[in-house]
Structure formats: structure tokens, C-alpha cells
Design a protein around this motif. Structure first.
Motif, PDB file in Angstrom:
ATOM      1  N   LEU A   3       0.837  -1.205   0.000  1.00  0.00           N
ATOM      2  CA  LEU A   3       0.000   0.000   0.000  1.00  0.00           C
ATOM      3  C   LEU A   3       0.869   1.251   0.000  1.00  0.00           C
ATOM      4  O   LEU A   3       0.529   2.245  -0.643  1.00  0.00           O
ATOM      5  CB  LEU A   3      -0.950   0.006   1.196  1.00  0.00           C
ATOM      6  N   ALA A   4       2.005   1.201   0.684  1.00  0.00           N
ATOM      7  CA  ALA A   4       2.931   2.337   0.667  1.00  0.00           C
ATOM      8  C   ALA A   4       3.443   2.573  -0.754  1.00  0.00           C
ATOM      9  O   ALA A   4       3.514   3.714  -1.219  1.00  0.00           O
ATOM     10  CB  ALA A   4       4.094   2.076   1.628  1.00  0.00           C
ATOM     11  N   ALA A   5       3.771   1.491  -1.457  1.00  0.00           N
ATOM     12  CA  ALA A   5       4.246   1.608  -2.844  1.00  0.00           C
ATOM     13  C   ALA A   5       3.144   2.167  -3.747  1.00  0.00           C
ATOM     14  O   ALA A   5       3.412   2.996  -4.629  1.00  0.00           O
ATOM     15  CB  ALA A   5       4.724   0.255  -3.349  1.00  0.00           C
ATOM     16  N   LEU A   6       1.924   1.728  -3.535  1.00  0.00           N
ATOM     17  CA  LEU A   6       0.802   2.254  -4.318  1.00  0.00           C
ATOM     18  C   LEU A   6       0.647   3.748  -4.073  1.00  0.00           C
ATOM     19  O   LEU A   6       0.436   4.522  -5.017  1.00  0.00           O
ATOM     20  CB  LEU A   6      -0.491   1.516  -3.956  1.00  0.00           C
ATOM     21  N   ASN A  26      -5.864  -7.893   2.498  1.00  0.00           N
ATOM     22  CA  ASN A  26      -4.572  -7.809   1.835  1.00  0.00           C
ATOM     23  C   ASN A  26      -3.399  -7.687   2.801  1.00  0.00           C
ATOM     24  O   ASN A  26      -2.318  -7.253   2.398  1.00  0.00           O
ATOM     25  CB  ASN A  26      -4.554  -6.631   0.862  1.00  0.00           C
ATOM     26  N   LEU A  27      -3.575  -8.036   4.049  1.00  0.00           N
ATOM     27  CA  LEU A  27      -2.504  -7.992   5.047  1.00  0.00           C
ATOM     28  C   LEU A  27      -1.914  -6.593   5.207  1.00  0.00           C
ATOM     29  O   LEU A  27      -0.730  -6.437   5.506  1.00  0.00           O
ATOM     30  CB  LEU A  27      -1.402  -9.000   4.712  1.00  0.00           C
ATOM     31  N   ILE A  28      -2.720  -5.583   5.023  1.00  0.00           N
ATOM     32  CA  ILE A  28      -2.271  -4.199   5.180  1.00  0.00           C
ATOM     33  C   ILE A  28      -2.222  -3.868   6.664  1.00  0.00           C
ATOM     34  O   ILE A  28      -3.140  -4.188   7.415  1.00  0.00           O
ATOM     35  CB  ILE A  28      -3.219  -3.233   4.446  1.00  0.00           C
ATOM     36  N   GLY A  29      -1.147  -3.214   7.067  1.00  0.00           N
ATOM     37  CA  GLY A  29      -0.990  -2.798   8.454  1.00  0.00           C
ATOM     38  C   GLY A  29      -0.918  -1.289   8.563  1.00  0.00           C
ATOM     39  O   GLY A  29      -1.054  -0.552   7.581  1.00  0.00           O
ATOM     40  N   GLY A  32       1.754   0.679   6.338  1.00  0.00           N
ATOM     41  CA  GLY A  32       1.340   0.888   4.956  1.00  0.00           C
ATOM     42  C   GLY A  32       0.287   1.970   4.830  1.00  0.00           C
ATOM     43  O   GLY A  32       0.359   2.820   3.935  1.00  0.00           O
ATOM     44  N   LEU A  33      -0.700   1.960   5.747  1.00  0.00           N
ATOM     45  CA  LEU A  33      -1.767   2.961   5.656  1.00  0.00           C
ATOM     46  C   LEU A  33      -1.258   4.350   6.023  1.00  0.00           C
ATOM     47  O   LEU A  33      -1.653   5.340   5.405  1.00  0.00           O
ATOM     48  CB  LEU A  33      -2.962   2.575   6.532  1.00  0.00           C
ATOM     49  N   VAL A  34      -0.366   4.443   7.001  1.00  0.00           N
ATOM     50  CA  VAL A  34       0.200   5.745   7.358  1.00  0.00           C
ATOM     51  C   VAL A  34       0.984   6.312   6.173  1.00  0.00           C
ATOM     52  O   VAL A  34       0.858   7.495   5.833  1.00  0.00           O
ATOM     53  CB  VAL A  34       1.083   5.636   8.616  1.00  0.00           C
ATOM     54  N   SER A  35       1.772   5.487   5.524  1.00  0.00           N
ATOM     55  CA  SER A  35       2.531   5.929   4.354  1.00  0.00           C
ATOM     56  C   SER A  35       1.592   6.336   3.213  1.00  0.00           C
ATOM     57  O   SER A  35       1.794   7.356   2.548  1.00  0.00           O
ATOM     58  CB  SER A  35       3.474   4.817   3.899  1.00  0.00           C
ATOM     59  N   SER A  62      -4.970  -5.607   8.892  1.00  0.00           N
ATOM     60  CA  SER A  62      -4.429  -5.495  10.251  1.00  0.00           C
ATOM     61  C   SER A  62      -4.224  -4.032  10.614  1.00  0.00           C
ATOM     62  O   SER A  62      -3.195  -3.645  11.158  1.00  0.00           O
ATOM     63  CB  SER A  62      -3.107  -6.262  10.348  1.00  0.00           C
ATOM     64  N   ILE A  63      -5.206  -3.230  10.324  1.00  0.00           N
ATOM     65  CA  ILE A  63      -5.129  -1.787  10.550  1.00  0.00           C
ATOM     66  C   ILE A  63      -5.753  -1.476  11.902  1.00  0.00           C
ATOM     67  O   ILE A  63      -6.868  -1.887  12.192  1.00  0.00           O
ATOM     68  CB  ILE A  63      -5.866  -1.027   9.432  1.00  0.00           C
ATOM     69  N   THR A  64      -5.014  -0.722  12.730  1.00  0.00           N
ATOM     70  CA  THR A  64      -5.517  -0.317  14.039  1.00  0.00           C
ATOM     71  C   THR A  64      -5.932   1.156  13.981  1.00  0.00           C
ATOM     72  O   THR A  64      -5.916   1.781  12.921  1.00  0.00           O
ATOM     73  CB  THR A  64      -4.441  -0.513  15.126  1.00  0.00           C
ATOM     74  N   ASP A  65      -6.240   1.704  15.141  1.00  0.00           N
ATOM     75  CA  ASP A  65      -6.619   3.113  15.219  1.00  0.00           C
ATOM     76  C   ASP A  65      -5.528   4.029  14.668  1.00  0.00           C
ATOM     77  O   ASP A  65      -5.821   5.081  14.104  1.00  0.00           O
ATOM     78  CB  ASP A  65      -6.914   3.508  16.667  1.00  0.00           C
ATOM     79  N   VAL A  66      -4.264   3.633  14.810  1.00  0.00           N
ATOM     80  CA  VAL A  66      -3.147   4.454  14.323  1.00  0.00           C
ATOM     81  C   VAL A  66      -3.275   4.694  12.820  1.00  0.00           C
ATOM     82  O   VAL A  66      -3.179   5.832  12.340  1.00  0.00           O
ATOM     83  CB  VAL A  66      -1.793   3.780  14.653  1.00  0.00           C
ATOM     84  N   GLY A  67      -3.497   3.638  12.057  1.00  0.00           N
ATOM     85  CA  GLY A  67      -3.634   3.770  10.610  1.00  0.00           C
ATOM     86  C   GLY A  67      -4.891   4.512  10.207  1.00  0.00           C
ATOM     87  O   GLY A  67      -4.860   5.381   9.331  1.00  0.00           O
ATOM     88  N   VAL A  68      -6.006   4.166  10.848  1.00  0.00           N
ATOM     89  CA  VAL A  68      -7.282   4.825  10.522  1.00  0.00           C
ATOM     90  C   VAL A  68      -7.195   6.318  10.822  1.00  0.00           C
ATOM     91  O   VAL A  68      -7.636   7.153  10.031  1.00  0.00           O
ATOM     92  CB  VAL A  68      -8.454   4.165  11.285  1.00  0.00           C
ATOM     93  N   ASP A  69      -6.586   6.661  11.956  1.00  0.00           N
ATOM     94  CA  ASP A  69      -6.475   8.077  12.318  1.00  0.00           C
ATOM     95  C   ASP A  69      -5.573   8.836  11.345  1.00  0.00           C
ATOM     96  O   ASP A  69      -5.820  10.006  11.050  1.00  0.00           O
ATOM     97  CB  ASP A  69      -5.985   8.236  13.754  1.00  0.00           C
ATOM     98  N   ALA A  70      -4.521   8.194  10.846  1.00  0.00           N
ATOM     99  CA  ALA A  70      -3.646   8.843   9.857  1.00  0.00           C
ATOM    100  C   ALA A  70      -4.424   9.139   8.578  1.00  0.00           C
ATOM    101  O   ALA A  70      -4.302  10.230   7.997  1.00  0.00           O
ATOM    102  CB  ALA A  70      -2.435   7.965   9.557  1.00  0.00           C
ATOM    103  N   LEU A  71      -5.244   8.188   8.147  1.00  0.00           N
ATOM    104  CA  LEU A  71      -6.058   8.405   6.952  1.00  0.00           C
ATOM    105  C   LEU A  71      -7.104   9.489   7.205  1.00  0.00           C
ATOM    106  O   LEU A  71      -7.340  10.354   6.356  1.00  0.00           O
ATOM    107  CB  LEU A  71      -6.724   7.104   6.503  1.00  0.00           C
ATOM    108  N   ALA A  72      -7.710   9.472   8.386  1.00  0.00           N
ATOM    109  CA  ALA A  72      -8.701  10.498   8.736  1.00  0.00           C
ATOM    110  C   ALA A  72      -8.075  11.886   8.699  1.00  0.00           C
ATOM    111  O   ALA A  72      -8.678  12.839   8.181  1.00  0.00           O
ATOM    112  CB  ALA A  72      -9.290  10.219  10.118  1.00  0.00           C
TER     113      ALA A  72
END
Length: 141
Positions: A3-6, A26-29, A32-35, A62-72
Motif C-alpha cells: 500500500l505504501a508503494a501504491l 490484503n494484510l495491510i498494516g 502501509g496505511l500511514v505511508s 491489520s489496521i488499528t486506530d493508528v492507521g485509521v487516524d492517519a487516513l482520517a
């Protein structure tokens, strides 16, 4: 890493007309979502990262609040302005606030009734069902 590469590719102008992106299971953590969120944060113009994206499915990763909050935070800052549907496993308070501020954005939780919230006599069947589909119970914890 995927996801970081995308996100980096999109930041360089790849996929300018992409409207739907489904990355469920897709085993995203968080990394990847923060990037990815960092990359799309630069997408405030029609030629920028995934500017025209309408639908983003990120459930069953495998996304936690950390990744969701970065996207938000990226969305709050103006990224993904055409996004109308975001599907994640957890809708954090930060994401709820973004969705409240952007009434055109539907932030959906794909599992409205987690196994852990069911009556005790129904939890085992729910867990077995999720294990059969996903290889683990994603809503038991």
C-alpha cells in the motif's frame, strides 16, 4: 509495503482516473496505511494522488486506530476530495468526526455486529463462521 508503494506511485501521477480501490483482506498494516495517507495528503489538485478516488475498501486487514487516524487526518486536510465511501474495520472517533464534517462521505464498518458483542450462545457459531471465511475470527477480540 504494497500500500505504501501504491501511494508513492499515485503521488507520482499513476492511476489518475482510478475511482474504486478495493484492498480488503490484503494484510495491510498501520505502516502501509500511514505511508499511503502521507502520499494522498499531497493530493489536493486534479493531477495529484488519487484525486478522483470515490470508493476505498480497507476492511479485513491489520489496521488499528493508528492507521485509521492517519487516513482520517489526511482526509481532514483535503486529501481524497471525491471519496464517497470508505470501508474500514474500525471507525475511530477521529474518522467519525471527519465523516460528520463531510456529509458526502460514508464511513462504513463492514461488521456491524462483532462476534464479541453477540449473546454468549451465538458467539461460537459466529467465530467459527469467520474462521471458515477468513482463517481467523476478526471480531472476537
Amino acid at each position: 509495503e504494497g500500500l505504501a508503494a501504491l501511494g508513492r506511485a499515485a503521488e507520482r501521477g499513476a492511476l489518475p482516473h482510478l475511482k474504486t480501490l478495493s484492498l480488503k483482506s490484503n494484510l495491510i498494516g498501520d505502516d502501509g496505511l500511514v505511508s499511503f495517507a502521507r502520499s494522498v495528503s499531497n493530493g489536493r489538485c486534479p493531477s495529484c494522488a488519487l484525486y478522483r478516488l470515490h470508493v476505498l475498501h480497507l476492511s479485513f486487514n491489520s489496521i488499528t486506530d493508528v492507521g485509521v487516524d492517519a487516513l482520517a487526518e489526511a482526509i481532514r486536510g483535503g486529501a481524497l476530495p471525491w471519496l464517497h465511501l470508505l470501508v474500514v474495520d474500525r471507525v475511530t472517533p477521529s474518522l467519525k468526526e471527519v465523516c460528520r464534517l463531510r456529509p458526502d462521505l460514508d464511513c462504513s464498518d463492514p461488521l456491524p455486529m462483532p462476534c464479541r458483542d453477540l449473546p454468549e450462545d451465538k458467539r461460537e457459531a459466529c467465530a467459527q463462521h469467520e474462521i471458515a471465511i477468513y482463517g481467523e475470527c476478526k471480531t472476537c477480540g
